[in-house]
Design an enzyme around this catalytic site. Structure first.
Site, short mmCIF file in Angstrom:
data_model
loop_
_atom_site.label_atom_id
_atom_site.label_comp_id
_atom_site.label_asym_id
_atom_site.label_seq_id
_atom_site.Cartn_x
_atom_site.Cartn_y
_atom_site.Cartn_z
N SER A 129 48.75 52.89 -0.38
CA SER A 129 48.08 52.17 0.69
C SER A 129 47.28 51.04 0.08
CB SER A 129 47.13 53.12 1.43
OG SER A 129 46.24 52.42 2.28
N TYR A 142 40.07 59.50 1.64
CA TYR A 142 41.41 58.93 1.77
C TYR A 142 41.71 57.98 0.61
CZ TYR A 142 45.35 56.37 3.80
OH TYR A 142 46.57 55.78 4.00
#
Length: 298
Positions: A129, A142
């Protein structure tokens, strides 16, 4: 079952979003895709797609997948499964931290370890990501797992395994919607003191997440980049997905930590003001102005 002429690919987290679109794109290109799903396998079953029951945190299911491919070389493993959990570092319970890392990091390592004997001439494609490059407020867990996945990818590559990392920005999938709901549930459990300290920040981040995802690329567009990583003879070590991801990656290279902190703080303040008066972000089409609302990708 596969035929001798079909190349075999495993895609985890293939029930919805990027994973499903990737499975469909690779099947369209002639691969036989073992699509890891946790729910109803018939929902994704199609020509070239063979659903397999797979929760990457369950050792028995990972072992069953390894047994399924034991007699065939794999062309690629696409580690896509993931969850998004957002809360300030102080307020996120340790059990939630551990769960995020189990799904977003350790599960990928478990699948990779199990399938590496069949990947000696293949490649691993890890779906990271833009959050693996910069950690936003409330993204500690995350982004921490994604940063770690980037590091593991580098280590694997330097150990002789062909590894490609794909770094999406905003992608229009259900993941951000689920992430916002989870963030709101976690925010509701904060103490009054924590709510006073972090409540406005959580709201601003949720708004940015919704905006960034809504302005992002489609799951199909992300799947095309992943398919490129799977099929290119000599792939790059990393690919970004979306203009926002490319821009943010560039910013992390050219700005100091303090300068990046200021950009993020200014963007959050702007979001707070806009939503306080019910306004929309009239600059949402700009990659810089979408930053930093673009970390929900599956």
């Amino acid at each position: 079952m596969t035929t001798s002429s079909e190349k075999l690919v495993v895609v985890t987290g293939a029930s919805t979003g990027i994973g499903r679109a990737t499975a469909e794109e690779l099947a369209r290109r002639g691969f036989h895709v073992l699509a890891g799903v946790r729910g109803n396998p018939d929902a994704i079953r199609a020509r070239g797609i063979e659903p397999v029951l797979l929760d990457i945190t369950v050792p028995e299911q990972v072992a069953a997948l390894a047994e399924r491919v034991a007699t065939r070389p794999l062309h690629a493993l696409v580690n896509n499964a993931g969850i998004q959990v957002n809360a300030p570092v102080e307020t996120l319970p340790l059990d939630e931290w551990r769960h995020v890392f189990e799904v977003n990091l350790f599960g990928h390592i478990a699948v990779t370890q199990a399938l590496l004997p069949n990947l000696r001439n293949g490649r691993v494609v890890n779906i990271s990501s833009v959050g693996g490059k910069v950690a936003m407020p409330t993204y500690g867990a995350y982004a921490g797992a994604k940063f770690a996945l980037e590091a593991v990818s580098d280590a694997l590559r330097r150990e002789g395994v062909r590894v490609v990392v794909v770094e999406p920005g905003g992608v229009r999938t259900e993941m951000a919607t689920r992430g916002i709901a989870t963030a709101n549930n976690l925010a509701a459990a904060m103490t009054p003191e924590q709510s006073a300290r972090y409540g406005t920040m959580v709201l601003a981040i949720n708004n940015l997440m919704a905006e960034g995802t809504g302005a992002g690329v489609t799951a199909g567009q992300a799947a095309e980049v992943i398919a490129k990583a799977v099929t290119t003879r000599a792939p790059r070590t990393r690919y970004t997905v979306g203009r926002d991801a490319a821009l943010i990656t560039l910013l992390t290279r050219v700005l100091s930590d303090r300068a990046l902190d200021q950009v993020i703080a200014a963007r959050l303040k702007r979001s707070e003001r806009q939503h306080a008066r019910g306004a929309t972000d009239d600059l949402a089409a700009s990659g810089l102005q979408r930053f930093p609302g673009c970390f929900g990708e599956r």
